[in-house]
Write a protein that holds these residues in place. Structure first.
Motif, short mmCIF file in Angstrom:
data_model
loop_
_atom_site.label_atom_id
_atom_site.label_comp_id
_atom_site.label_asym_id
_atom_site.label_seq_id
_atom_site.Cartn_x
_atom_site.Cartn_y
_atom_site.Cartn_z
N ILE A 73 0.71 -1.09 0.10
CA ILE A 73 0.02 0.12 0.04
C ILE A 73 0.96 1.21 0.08
CG2 ILE A 73 -1.87 1.37 1.21
CD1 ILE A 73 -2.42 -1.42 2.46
N ASP A 74 0.62 2.27 -0.78
CA ASP A 74 1.46 3.47 -0.86
C ASP A 74 1.77 4.05 0.61
OD1 ASP A 74 -0.16 5.99 -0.47
OD2 ASP A 74 -1.57 5.27 -1.87
N SER A 75 2.52 4.94 0.44
CA SER A 75 3.22 5.35 1.85
C SER A 75 2.24 6.31 2.20
CB SER A 75 4.43 6.23 1.63
OG SER A 75 4.45 7.05 0.66
N ARG A 76 1.45 6.90 1.81
CA ARG A 76 0.13 8.03 1.98
C ARG A 76 -0.82 7.13 3.31
NH1 ARG A 76 -1.70 10.32 -3.52
NH2 ARG A 76 -1.34 7.97 -3.93
N GLN A 77 -0.65 5.76 3.16
CA GLN A 77 -1.60 5.00 3.81
C GLN A 77 -0.84 4.71 5.20
OE1 GLN A 77 -4.82 4.60 3.05
NE2 GLN A 77 -4.31 6.19 1.43
N SER A 78 0.23 4.98 5.56
CA SER A 78 1.09 4.67 6.77
C SER A 78 0.31 4.62 8.14
CB SER A 78 2.44 5.36 6.81
OG SER A 78 3.19 5.14 5.80
N TYR A 79 -0.42 6.04 8.12
CA TYR A 79 -1.05 6.06 9.26
C TYR A 79 -2.33 4.80 9.66
CZ TYR A 79 -5.14 8.27 12.17
OH TYR A 79 -5.99 8.27 13.06
N LEU A 80 -2.85 4.66 8.55
CA LEU A 80 -3.93 3.56 8.63
C LEU A 80 -3.35 2.37 8.82
CD1 LEU A 80 -6.36 4.75 5.75
CD2 LEU A 80 -6.53 5.17 8.34
N GLN A 81 -2.42 1.98 8.37
CA GLN A 81 -1.61 0.72 8.71
C GLN A 81 -1.27 0.82 10.10
OE1 GLN A 81 -0.99 -1.99 6.33
NE2 GLN A 81 -2.77 -1.00 5.88
N ASP A 82 -0.90 1.63 10.53
CA ASP A 82 -0.30 1.77 12.08
C ASP A 82 -1.48 1.44 12.90
OD1 ASP A 82 2.33 2.50 11.42
OD2 ASP A 82 1.85 4.60 11.93
N VAL A 83 -2.82 1.82 12.32
CA VAL A 83 -4.01 1.89 13.38
C VAL A 83 -4.18 0.24 13.31
CG1 VAL A 83 -6.37 2.17 13.65
CG2 VAL A 83 -4.77 4.09 12.93
N VAL A 84 -4.29 -0.29 12.07
CA VAL A 84 -4.48 -1.95 11.92
C VAL A 84 -3.55 -2.36 13.04
CG1 VAL A 84 -4.30 -3.88 10.12
CG2 VAL A 84 -5.42 -1.55 9.57
N ALA A 85 -2.39 -2.23 13.05
CA ALA A 85 -1.40 -2.92 13.71
C ALA A 85 -1.81 -2.90 14.91
CB ALA A 85 0.02 -2.55 13.42
N ALA A 86 -2.29 -1.50 15.42
CA ALA A 86 -2.44 -1.41 16.78
C ALA A 86 -3.67 -2.20 17.20
CB ALA A 86 -2.77 0.15 17.17
N GLY A 87 -4.57 -2.26 16.31
CA GLY A 87 -5.74 -3.07 16.60
C GLY A 87 -5.48 -4.33 16.91
N LEU A 88 -4.35 -4.98 16.40
CA LEU A 88 -3.72 -6.39 16.78
C LEU A 88 -3.20 -6.73 18.05
CD1 LEU A 88 -2.32 -7.60 13.26
CD2 LEU A 88 -4.57 -8.06 14.22
N ARG A 89 -2.52 -5.45 18.16
CA ARG A 89 -1.82 -5.57 19.57
C ARG A 89 -2.83 -5.38 20.73
NH1 ARG A 89 3.41 -5.40 18.43
NH2 ARG A 89 4.22 -4.37 16.71
#
Length: 645
Positions: free
Chosen positions: A378-394
């Motif tokens: 996914i392009d770098s502009r979606q980094s924030y949303l990817q962080d949220v997804v990882a935070a959801g798993l944690r």
């Protein structure tokens, strides 16, 4: 082959250290600063100096003395500035390559890696930016498979999102079309182009926002004429996208659809888990009142209340990131649910691609997901949303999976002003002076993927026709397409993922410089040399029978030939490094260096005219090895080798 011997050397030194000093440390191999120092440099003496209370030079000398003659494939161990330098046994090394003993670099595993890429909103034709995503993802998949990794390729279809709603609203409110009438339109060529224009048109209208909201509500509910039209549009556009990507040799294993994530209650299951773990909370005041939100502290350091992320809106509609958390849980096999699947298509290669469905009727007994690692391209502009997804798993206690949830990010693709002019895109004086011109789907400014492939193919065809007018037309068409694919894929891959690309038609298609066609031509030329043997009425030597270790050792005393052989044999090292760093550009760069090496070889050694029989046989074998390694490298990059150029 290089990695195999390097690994054997490191292992032998490690075992010696454990035996002699009862020390267990990783032995790292480096490339010497100068080729005159040998093939591998080991800094292990510096690692041991403090522990053994000896000077690095003394430790290295002891290692050289005790291990001399003990490691197969090593001719000499030498000490320089505290380093233990290793010289390969040239005859042994070449013979190992010849007999196929360099094929043990693959490390097969039952663990599955999931790579999700492409993921184009099914609302219009694919554009040049989508191509970078797909080419990066596909190449990374090919790289991992070449290493023996078990990979599952997913292409997520957001068929209930706002972009689809925009196009459905345009058909319904602007064009006054019914679902049945739109279905008829899907049978026409370039339906995705028609949707491209409609999407740009409705995006400029003030009423579009209201129409979108009404349409989106019905699509997410899954009932009503607008929902029916949404399925018609999305399914047809997905087929267009799959056809576009197939032109570049890109295939998928499964197409999970967002509609099934909703209908099969994937999100509902995930929602309950998040609430139970108190990973999200119901906001009772402020701008997010009535929304379920994730606190910003879960995914950002020093985050305040304003950084909280809405997971479910106050109207009950789950956001994109909420559905993505559920999807990520499924990828790791943590959701306790699965899709039903039906076949989407069988590719010409025979590979079958499946698509998710919400009911068991007609479903096939296949399973997907449950990976051990997941790469999201996914392009770098979606980094924030990817962080949220990882935070959801944690937040749910899945820390290991969050660590193995990798955002394979990349920067955008723009166009060079010269290419804009060539493609008929009008530019302002300001844009014409820029280094690159950004594209925008909403504004309708951009290059459709199929148009770009067509243009590249037409230009390649003109070049092929000028060089090989005597060849059959069908053959020239195939070669032109292969050159176009090479030009496009290589241009997208030669830049690191953090680089903004300014795509340039002329540069991509050039037969000189760091381009795909230059590398492709080297592979074709290598095969052409081998073909001349038959043209002369000769037969290729039985290399295994006539090229002994001793013959190799004598011929490879020539330092230039030896360094060339080392260059050719480093593919395993480069590939491993490229996979570990997640950087396909490293492999693309190696392909170019390999092509340059072949050009030097071709210029410096007259293979067919060599009078020394043993030397000529070695040169022929090296030509064959060059051709094989070039073809293997290009195949891993997704690039075909034409019959001629």
């Amino acid at each position: 082959m290089f990695y195999s011997l390097e690994r054997s050397i490191s292992r032998a030194v490690s075992q010696y250290l454990l035996r002699q000093f009862e020390v267990e440390i990783p032995v790292v191999a480096e490339q010497p600063k100068q080729t005159s120092f040998g093939e591998v440099a080991l800094p292990v003496a510096f690692q041991l100096a403090r522990q053994l209370k000896k000077a690095p030079k003394a430790i290295a000398e002891q290692l050289a003395t005790d291990l001399s003659g003990q490691i197969e494939g090593v001719a000499a161990l030498e000490v320089a500035n505290g380093y233990l330098n290793v010289r390969f046994d040239r005859g042994w090394y070449a013979r190992q390559i010849l007999t196929g003993h360099d094929q043990d670099t693959q490390e097969f595993s039952t663990a599955k890696t999931i790579v999700e890429h492409t993921n184009i909103n099914p609302n219009k034709a694919a554009h040049i930016g989508h191509l970078r995503n797909a080419i990066l993802g596909d190449t990374f998949v090919r790289m991992m498979k070449a290493m023996g990794t078990r990979v599952e390729v997913q292409n997520y279809i957001d068929n209930t999102g706002v972009q689809v709603a925009d196009v459905v609203a345009a058909f319904h409110f602007l064009e006054k079309k019914s679902a049945a009438e739109v279905l008829e339109l899907t049978r026409q060529p370039r339906f995705d182009y028609l949707c491209w224009d409609l999407y740009a048109k409705i995006s400029q209208l003030e009423d579009g926002k209201q129409w979108r909201a009404e349409t989106l509500h019905e699509i997410e509910a899954g009932v009503g004429p607008l929902s029916d039209m949404g399925h018609v549009v999305a399914d047809a556009i997905v087929e267009c996208h799959l056809n576009t990507m197939l032109r570049l040799g890109i295939e998928y294993d499964v197409l999970p659809r967002e509609s099934e994530i909703l209908h099969l209650k994937f999100w509902s299951n995930c929602f309950e888990q998040l609430k139970e773990k108190k990973a999200i909370y119901l906001e009772t005041e402020g701008k997010n009142k009535g929304c379920w939100v994730m606190p910003g502290s879960a995914f950002r350091e020093n985050a305040g209340e304003e950084d909280s992320k809405v997971i479910v809106r106050s109207n009950g509609i789950v956001t994109y990131v909420g559905k993505d958390i559920a999807y990520q849980l499924w990828k790791f096999g943590l959701l306790g649910k699965d899709f039903y699947y039906r076949e989407s298509r069988t590719y010409p290669s025979g590979h079958r691609c499946y698509v998710s469905q919400s009911t068991p009727e007609g479903a096939e007994p296949v399973q997907f997901g449950a990976g051990s690692s997941v790469y999201n391209v996914i392009d770098s502009r979606q980094s924030y949303l990817q962080d949220v997804v990882a935070a959801g798993l944690r937040a749910l206690g899945y820390n290991e999976q969050a660590d193995r949830s990798i955002h394979f990010s990349y920067e955008m693709v723009a166009l060079s002003p010269r290419t804009c002019t060539e493609l008929g895109i009008e530019l302002s004086e300001e844009d014409a002076a820029r280094a690159y011109v950004e594209v925008s789907g909403r504004k309708g400014l951009g290059v459709k993927a199929d148009d770009l492939i067509d243009t590249l193919t037409e230009r390649a065809r003109a070049e092929v026709d000028s060089r090989h007018a005597e060849k059959p037309e069908a053959s020239r068409a195939i070669v032109a397409h292969q050159i176009a694919v090479c030009a496009l894929r290589y241009f997208m891959l030669k830049f690191t993922r953090t680089t903004v690309i300014a795509f340039d038609l002329q540069e991509a298609l050039s037969f000189t410089g760091e381009t795909g066609p230059y590398v492709q031509y080297a592979a074709v030329r290598a095969s052409k040399i081998l073909g001349k043997i038959a043209e002369r009425g000769e037969t290729m030597p039985d290399f295994r029978a006539v090229l002994s270790r001793e013959v190799f050792a004598r011929v490879l005393e020539n330092e230039d030939l030896w360094q060339l052989l080392l260059d050719i044999s480093r593919l395993d090292v480069v590939l491993r490094s490229a996979v570990q760093s997640g950087e396909p550009a490293s492999l693309a760069k190696y392909a170019y260096q390999l092509a340059q090496a072949f050009s030097r070889f071709y210029a410096d050694f007259r293979v067919l005219d060599e009078t020394d029989e043993a030397r000529r046989t070695v040169l022929l074998w090296m030509t064959k090895y060059f051709a094989a390694q070039l073809e293997k490298t290009l195949a891993t990059l997704g690039i075909p080798v034409p019959e001629y150029m």
